[in-house]
Design a protein around this motif. Sequence first.
Motif, short mmCIF file in Angstrom:
data_model
loop_
_atom_site.label_atom_id
_atom_site.label_comp_id
_atom_site.label_asym_id
_atom_site.label_seq_id
_atom_site.Cartn_x
_atom_site.Cartn_y
_atom_site.Cartn_z
N GLU A 3 51.06 54.15 19.53
CA GLU A 3 51.92 55.29 19.21
C GLU A 3 51.25 56.62 19.52
O GLU A 3 51.92 57.60 19.82
N SER A 4 49.91 56.66 19.46
CA SER A 4 49.22 57.94 19.61
C SER A 4 48.45 58.11 20.91
O SER A 4 48.04 59.22 21.25
N GLU A 5 48.22 57.01 21.67
CA GLU A 5 47.41 57.15 22.88
C GLU A 5 47.70 56.04 23.90
O GLU A 5 48.27 55.01 23.58
N VAL A 6 47.28 56.33 25.12
CA VAL A 6 47.35 55.36 26.21
C VAL A 6 45.91 55.04 26.60
O VAL A 6 45.10 55.94 26.80
N THR A 7 45.58 53.75 26.68
CA THR A 7 44.22 53.32 27.00
C THR A 7 44.22 52.48 28.27
O THR A 7 45.06 51.60 28.44
N VAL A 8 43.27 52.79 29.15
CA VAL A 8 43.07 52.01 30.37
C VAL A 8 41.64 51.50 30.34
O VAL A 8 40.70 52.27 30.12
N THR A 9 41.47 50.18 30.53
CA THR A 9 40.12 49.62 30.60
C THR A 9 39.95 48.91 31.94
O THR A 9 40.90 48.35 32.48
N ALA A 10 38.73 48.97 32.45
CA ALA A 10 38.41 48.32 33.73
C ALA A 10 37.06 47.65 33.60
O ALA A 10 36.08 48.30 33.18
N ASP A 11 36.99 46.38 33.93
CA ASP A 11 35.72 45.65 33.94
C ASP A 11 35.04 45.94 35.27
O ASP A 11 35.59 45.67 36.34
N LEU A 12 33.84 46.50 35.20
CA LEU A 12 33.08 46.87 36.39
C LEU A 12 31.66 46.32 36.28
O LEU A 12 30.69 47.06 36.14
N PRO A 13 31.50 44.99 36.34
CA PRO A 13 30.18 44.39 36.16
C PRO A 13 29.22 44.81 37.26
O PRO A 13 29.59 44.96 38.41
N GLY A 14 27.99 45.05 36.85
CA GLY A 14 26.95 45.42 37.80
C GLY A 14 26.90 46.90 38.14
O GLY A 14 26.02 47.33 38.87
N LEU A 15 27.84 47.68 37.63
CA LEU A 15 27.84 49.12 37.90
C LEU A 15 27.33 49.88 36.68
O LEU A 15 27.30 49.36 35.57
N THR A 16 26.93 51.11 36.92
CA THR A 16 26.56 52.01 35.83
C THR A 16 27.54 53.19 35.87
O THR A 16 28.31 53.34 36.82
N GLU A 17 27.46 54.04 34.86
CA GLU A 17 28.38 55.19 34.83
C GLU A 17 28.14 56.12 36.02
O GLU A 17 29.04 56.84 36.44
N LYS A 18 26.94 56.10 36.61
CA LYS A 18 26.66 56.94 37.78
C LYS A 18 27.36 56.41 39.03
O LYS A 18 27.54 57.15 39.99
N ASP A 19 27.74 55.14 39.03
CA ASP A 19 28.39 54.52 40.18
C ASP A 19 29.91 54.68 40.15
O ASP A 19 30.59 54.27 41.09
N VAL A 20 30.45 55.28 39.08
CA VAL A 20 31.90 55.33 38.88
C VAL A 20 32.38 56.77 38.86
O VAL A 20 31.75 57.64 38.27
N GLU A 21 33.53 57.00 39.50
CA GLU A 21 34.18 58.31 39.47
C GLU A 21 35.61 58.11 39.01
O GLU A 21 36.32 57.25 39.53
N VAL A 22 36.04 58.90 38.04
CA VAL A 22 37.39 58.81 37.50
C VAL A 22 38.05 60.17 37.67
O VAL A 22 37.46 61.20 37.33
N SER A 23 39.29 60.16 38.20
CA SER A 23 40.01 61.42 38.35
C SER A 23 41.49 61.21 38.07
O SER A 23 42.00 60.10 38.21
N ILE A 24 42.15 62.29 37.66
CA ILE A 24 43.59 62.27 37.44
C ILE A 24 44.18 63.41 38.26
O ILE A 24 43.75 64.56 38.14
N LYS A 72 39.54 61.08 27.98
CA LYS A 72 38.11 60.90 27.73
C LYS A 72 37.72 59.51 28.22
O LYS A 72 38.41 58.53 27.93
N ALA A 73 36.61 59.45 28.96
CA ALA A 73 36.16 58.18 29.51
C ALA A 73 34.79 57.82 28.95
O ALA A 73 33.93 58.68 28.79
N THR A 74 34.61 56.53 28.65
CA THR A 74 33.31 56.01 28.23
C THR A 74 33.01 54.77 29.06
O THR A 74 33.91 54.10 29.56
N LEU A 80 34.62 50.20 31.65
CA LEU A 80 35.08 51.58 31.62
C LEU A 80 36.30 51.65 30.72
O LEU A 80 37.23 50.83 30.85
N LYS A 81 36.31 52.59 29.80
CA LYS A 81 37.45 52.77 28.90
C LYS A 81 37.89 54.22 28.98
O LYS A 81 37.10 55.13 28.75
N LEU A 82 39.15 54.43 29.31
CA LEU A 82 39.72 55.76 29.41
C LEU A 82 40.84 55.88 28.39
O LEU A 82 41.73 55.04 28.35
N VAL A 83 40.77 56.91 27.55
CA VAL A 83 41.76 57.11 26.49
C VAL A 83 42.43 58.47 26.71
O VAL A 83 41.76 59.48 26.86
#
Length: 102
Positions: A3-24, A72-74, A80-83
């Motif tokens: 009711e309050s948010e939309v969440t997107v999760t992606a399994d990215l094994p073997g990657l770190t946060e430095k290897d990932v770019e998220v944009s809208i 917000k992404a973590t 990877l979890k984007l809320v």
Amino acid sequence: ESESEVTVTADLPGLTEKDVEVSIDHDLLTIRGRREVEREEKKHNYHVMERSYGEFHRVVPVPDSAEGTKAKATFKNGVLKLVMPKKPEAGSQRRLIPVDSA
């Protein structure tokens, strides 16, 4: 989606946060990643060195009810979890519509 948010999760094994770019961009969420792996093995009679890399990207439509600008992404343990909070008027608030006699 709740009711309050939309969440997107992606399994990215073997990657770190430095290897990932998220944009809208408007109503599209883009997740890009790049993996570079280097392996070296030395034994007394041989030496092996391998390099592999790969890139990917996924585009996901963002619902009109989500506020992409407040996303917000973590990234933790390869996930990877984007809320994105929902817009206040987009909540599932029930509204009664009065019916008049004709």
